[in-house]
Enzyme design. Structure first.
Site, PDB file in Angstrom:
ATOM      1  N   GLN A   1      14.779  -8.492  -3.746  1.00 41.74           N
ATOM      2  CA  GLN A   1      13.477  -9.136  -3.525  1.00 41.74           C
ATOM      3  C   GLN A   1      13.042  -9.879  -4.790  1.00 41.74           C
ATOM      4  OE1 GLN A   1      10.021  -7.404  -1.322  1.00 41.74           O
ATOM      5  NE2 GLN A   1       9.308  -6.812  -3.337  1.00 41.74           N
TER       6      GLN A   1
ATOM      7  N   HIS B   1       4.019   1.704  -7.974  1.00 44.75           N
ATOM      8  CA  HIS B   1       2.930   0.721  -7.857  1.00 44.75           C
ATOM      9  C   HIS B   1       1.957   0.835  -9.030  1.00 44.75           C
ATOM     10  CE1 HIS B   1       3.842   1.323  -3.416  1.00 44.75           C
ATOM     11  NE2 HIS B   1       3.963   0.020  -3.542  1.00 44.75           N
TER      12      HIS B   1
ATOM     13  N   HIS C   1       2.430   4.736  -4.955  1.00 41.96           N
ATOM     14  CA  HIS C   1       3.071   5.794  -5.719  1.00 41.96           C
ATOM     15  C   HIS C   1       3.135   5.312  -7.163  1.00 41.96           C
ATOM     16  CE1 HIS C   1       6.538   3.170  -5.475  1.00 41.96           C
ATOM     17  NE2 HIS C   1       6.466   3.201  -4.160  1.00 41.96           N
TER      18      HIS C   1
ATOM     19  N   GLY D   1       0.799  -1.227   0.000  1.00 39.68           N
ATOM     20  CA  GLY D   1       0.000   0.000   0.000  1.00 39.68           C
ATOM     21  C   GLY D   1       0.825   1.268   0.000  1.00 39.68           C
ATOM     22  N   TYR D   2       0.146   2.395   0.281  1.00 39.63           N
ATOM     23  CA  TYR D   2       0.692   3.751   0.195  1.00 39.63           C
ATOM     24  C   TYR D   2       1.268   3.950  -1.212  1.00 39.63           C
ATOM     25  CZ  TYR D   2       1.667   8.166   2.392  1.00 39.63           C
ATOM     26  OH  TYR D   2       1.636   9.495   2.737  1.00 39.63           O
TER      27      TYR D   2
ATOM     28  N   GLY E   1       8.660  -4.666  -9.000  1.00 34.21           N
ATOM     29  CA  GLY E   1       9.457  -3.497  -9.394  1.00 34.21           C
ATOM     30  C   GLY E   1      10.957  -3.751  -9.221  1.00 34.21           C
TER      31      GLY E   1
HETATM   32  O1  PAF Z   1       7.615  -5.015  -1.972  1.00 32.79           O
HETATM   33  C1  PAF Z   1       6.679  -5.081  -1.139  1.00 32.79           C
HETATM   34  O2  PAF Z   1       5.838  -4.175  -1.039  1.00 32.79           O
HETATM   35  C2  PAF Z   1       6.575  -6.304  -0.244  1.00 32.79           C
HETATM   36  O3  PAF Z   1       7.827  -6.773   0.129  1.00 32.79           O
HETATM   37  C3  PAF Z   1       5.704  -7.442  -0.838  1.00 32.79           C
HETATM   38  C4  PAF Z   1       6.329  -8.016  -2.096  1.00 32.79           C
HETATM   39  C5  PAF Z   1       4.321  -6.912  -1.150  1.00 32.79           C
HETATM   40  C6  PAF Z   1       5.581  -8.573   0.183  1.00 32.79           C
HETATM   41  O4  PAF Z   1       4.982  -8.143   1.362  1.00 32.79           O
END
Ligand code: PAF
Length: 281
Positions: free
Chosen positions: A153, A37, A34, A31-32, A147
């Protein structure tokens, strides 16, 4: 756009959707929103019949001294932005819905989760991999969108998907930046005006590294020293790491050869920021 709060309701909508055929795109978020996203949401909406976005601030990926309790939230604005970006289903589970009892099962991804951000945030990628595995089981998307700003990640999740034979394709979208180059992040909202003023140095230093490499520099210790100098010059920025890792195995390299990720993590005041670029030689 439907707002769904339970796994059961989401599953039943998606079962009906799968019968109609057509692909499901998925964007996991905390969330939040930008532009980083919304770019992922728009890419999914363009390429799939249905786009599902999860909005869940995942407690198990935060360390005990991290920012879970103050993580920024604005559900009203997030709902509007998701709708405007072509999202069909916004999945907003509670912590109780995702973790009805303390978990006994976790996903550990091994070496690539222990370096860089994993070294300074022990258990972080275990929490990320576990929640993303759960979300992938719940949504069962054809394509998941991530992203590039969170490059490590991405690698951790790619590896998990490969190792566990999860039938989802992963698409990585470029880092969205403010006009001055600062990578968009929900955590930028923590920065005071004076901290915000120094934050673009991360990307400026990465661009300088790119120029050094274009001019023929291959020695990563020289590149790393230059980045550190540019980021910390005259400010109270504390550097967590500056690293050059090979994109093939994600381990630090001494020389730039092939595709290399140049990644930085810093703290400006109490705010932790990360950024990266991919270079090629
Ligand atoms: O990148 C994120 O916002 C978080 O690490 C994710 C992939 C949603 C997992 O909680």
């Amino acid at each position: 756009m439907k707002i769904i709060r339970t796994i059961k309701a989401l599953r039943s909508i998606l079962i009906a959707q799968r019968k109609k055929a057509g692909s499901i795109g998925f964007v996991p978020t905390m969330g939040y929103f930008h532009q980083g996203h919304t770019a992922l949401m728009k890419a999914s909406a363009k390429e799939n019949h249905v786009t599902v976005v999860s909005l869940f601030v995942n407690p198990i990926q935060f360390g005990p001294k991290e920012d879970l309790s103050r993580y920024p939230r604005d559900l009203k604005r997030d709902t509007r932005l998701a709708r405007e970006s072509g999202v069909d289903i916004l999945f907003i589970p509670s912590v109780k819905e995702m973790y009805p009892e303390p978990l006994l099962t976790f996903v550990e991804v091994g070496k690539i989760a222990d370096i860089l951000c994993g070294a300074s945030r022990p258990g972080h990628f275990r929490g990320v991999a576990t929640v993303v595995a759960k979300l992938l089981n719940i949504v069962q998307p054809d394509i998941m969108y991530l992203g590039q700003k969170d490059a490590q990640q991405v690698e951790v999740i790619k590896r998990m998907v490969q190792d566990l034979n999860i039938p989802a394709q992963i698409k990585v979208c470029r880092t969205e930046r403010e006009q001055d180059g600062l990578a968009m992040s929900s955590r930028n909202s923590y920065l005071s005006p004076s901290e915000r003023a120094v934050a673009p140095r991360l990307y400026q230093a990465l661009c300088q590294a790119r120029r050094m490499i274009a001019d023929g520099e291959r020695n990563t210790s020289k590149i790393i020293s230059q980045i550190k100098k540019l980021i910390s010059d005259g400010t109270n920025v504390s550097i967590e790491y500056v690293s050059c890792v090979g994109l093939d195995r994600f381990v630090p390299v001494r020389r730039i050869k092939g595709k290399v990720l140049v990644a930085v993590a810093v703290r400006i005041g109490t705010t932790r920021l990360i950024d990266n670029i991919v270079v090629k030689a």
